[in-house]
Scaffold this motif. Sequence first.
Motif, PDB file in Angstrom:
ATOM      1  N   SER A 229       0.823  -1.212   0.000  1.00  0.00           N
ATOM      2  CA  SER A 229       0.000   0.000   0.000  1.00  0.00           C
ATOM      3  C   SER A 229       0.856   1.261   0.000  1.00  0.00           C
ATOM      4  CB  SER A 229      -0.918  -0.004   1.226  1.00  0.00           C
ATOM      5  OG  SER A 229      -0.139  -0.109   2.421  1.00  0.00           O
ATOM      6  N   ASP A 230       2.163   1.103  -0.228  1.00  0.00           N
ATOM      7  CA  ASP A 230       3.137   2.200  -0.233  1.00  0.00           C
ATOM      8  C   ASP A 230       3.356   2.794   1.154  1.00  0.00           C
ATOM      9  OD1 ASP A 230       3.714   2.002  -2.916  1.00  0.00           O
ATOM     10  OD2 ASP A 230       2.175   3.434  -3.520  1.00  0.00           O
ATOM     11  N   GLN A 231       2.845   2.154   2.161  1.00  0.00           N
ATOM     12  CA  GLN A 231       3.151   2.576   3.522  1.00  0.00           C
ATOM     13  C   GLN A 231       4.579   2.142   3.865  1.00  0.00           C
ATOM     14  OE1 GLN A 231      -0.241   0.495   5.262  1.00  0.00           O
ATOM     15  NE2 GLN A 231      -1.026   2.461   6.019  1.00  0.00           N
ATOM     16  N   ARG A 232       5.197   2.942   4.716  1.00  0.00           N
ATOM     17  CA  ARG A 232       6.592   2.667   5.068  1.00  0.00           C
ATOM     18  C   ARG A 232       6.732   2.649   6.584  1.00  0.00           C
ATOM     19  NH1 ARG A 232      11.851   5.148   2.108  1.00  0.00           N
ATOM     20  NH2 ARG A 232      10.624   4.265   0.390  1.00  0.00           N
ATOM     21  N   ILE A 233       7.419   1.610   7.078  1.00  0.00           N
ATOM     22  CA  ILE A 233       7.707   1.496   8.510  1.00  0.00           C
ATOM     23  C   ILE A 233       9.198   1.728   8.689  1.00  0.00           C
ATOM     24  CG2 ILE A 233       7.601   0.017  10.543  1.00  0.00           C
ATOM     25  CD1 ILE A 233       5.409  -1.584   9.102  1.00  0.00           C
ATOM     26  N   GLN A 234       9.553   2.817   9.351  1.00  0.00           N
ATOM     27  CA  GLN A 234      10.953   3.174   9.553  1.00  0.00           C
ATOM     28  C   GLN A 234      11.446   2.535  10.842  1.00  0.00           C
ATOM     29  OE1 GLN A 234      10.718   7.478   9.465  1.00  0.00           O
ATOM     30  NE2 GLN A 234      11.011   7.538   7.242  1.00  0.00           N
ATOM     31  N   LEU A 235      12.402   1.618  10.711  1.00  0.00           N
ATOM     32  CA  LEU A 235      12.922   0.891  11.866  1.00  0.00           C
ATOM     33  C   LEU A 235      14.213   1.521  12.362  1.00  0.00           C
ATOM     34  CD1 LEU A 235      12.343  -2.781  10.651  1.00  0.00           C
ATOM     35  CD2 LEU A 235      10.850  -1.368  12.076  1.00  0.00           C
TER      36      LEU A 235
END
Length: 297
Positions: A229-235
Amino acid sequence: MNSSQQDKTDVQRRDPAPSRLAYKAHRLWLTPVFRAFLRVGLPVFAVLMATGWYLANPTNRYAIGEKLTNVKRSVQERPEFLVKLMAVEGATPVVDNAVRQILPIDFPISSFDLDLERMRVEIMKLDVIEDADLRIRPGGVLEVALTERQPVILWRHGGVIDMLDAGGHRVASLLDRSARSDLPLITGEGAADAVPEARAILSTAGPLRSELRGLIRVGERRWDVVLKSDQRIQLPADNPVAAFEQVIALHQAQDLIGRDLVVIDMRNPQRPTLRLGETAMNELRRINGVEIEEVSQ
């Protein structure tokens, strides 16, 4: 002087002791070293002198070399030392063909003419080969036992897609991502050096596994998880697996990924930050505008 007196005089003058030269010769003969020299050293010296004289002639040396070569070849080319074919085991057809191209051996060939270690070094130059063992089996068969690297992840870099094994070693390249759609994708500078960490993150995806598009290496120190969904999780750079598990727990409790979010910033796990999508932002502005209008009234 009569004869009896003359004989008596000769007896008195004759010295029964050996001469000095005879004494020295006798003493020398009694020396063990000298006797060993005469028995062994002198014959050996004579043989060496004769051999040196014979080998001093180039024609003689060439004749001896030819004779030795012919004897050597007659032994090496005996049927029991001939290798008639090569068997490649543990390889896919593509790798099998590549190995045979690397080792263009003209069979039959004497086993003495095969440098197995050099051949192994040439085979190990193939990225797909993890280990190789070469030996000559009874019956004249050159056995090449191979262990191939198993691709576990794809790395996109510079317009190229490489398959990597669990240690980040290149296996082969792909022309199209769809050729191995079963493998996860990573990208970014230095991503290949952090394959174990990337696999650890992917292994904890759980309910989000079907939503994953891939991982992006950022600054060669941390990961971004990109969803379909083009969501990004920045770790974060430290302990990214725990931060990802925290996001998954929030998603299971509050359907976090199902909301209109663009970025879930977990770089500081103690203070997660959410970036709303455009629709959510407009709705938030509308709600805030209504609240402000009601307050002013």
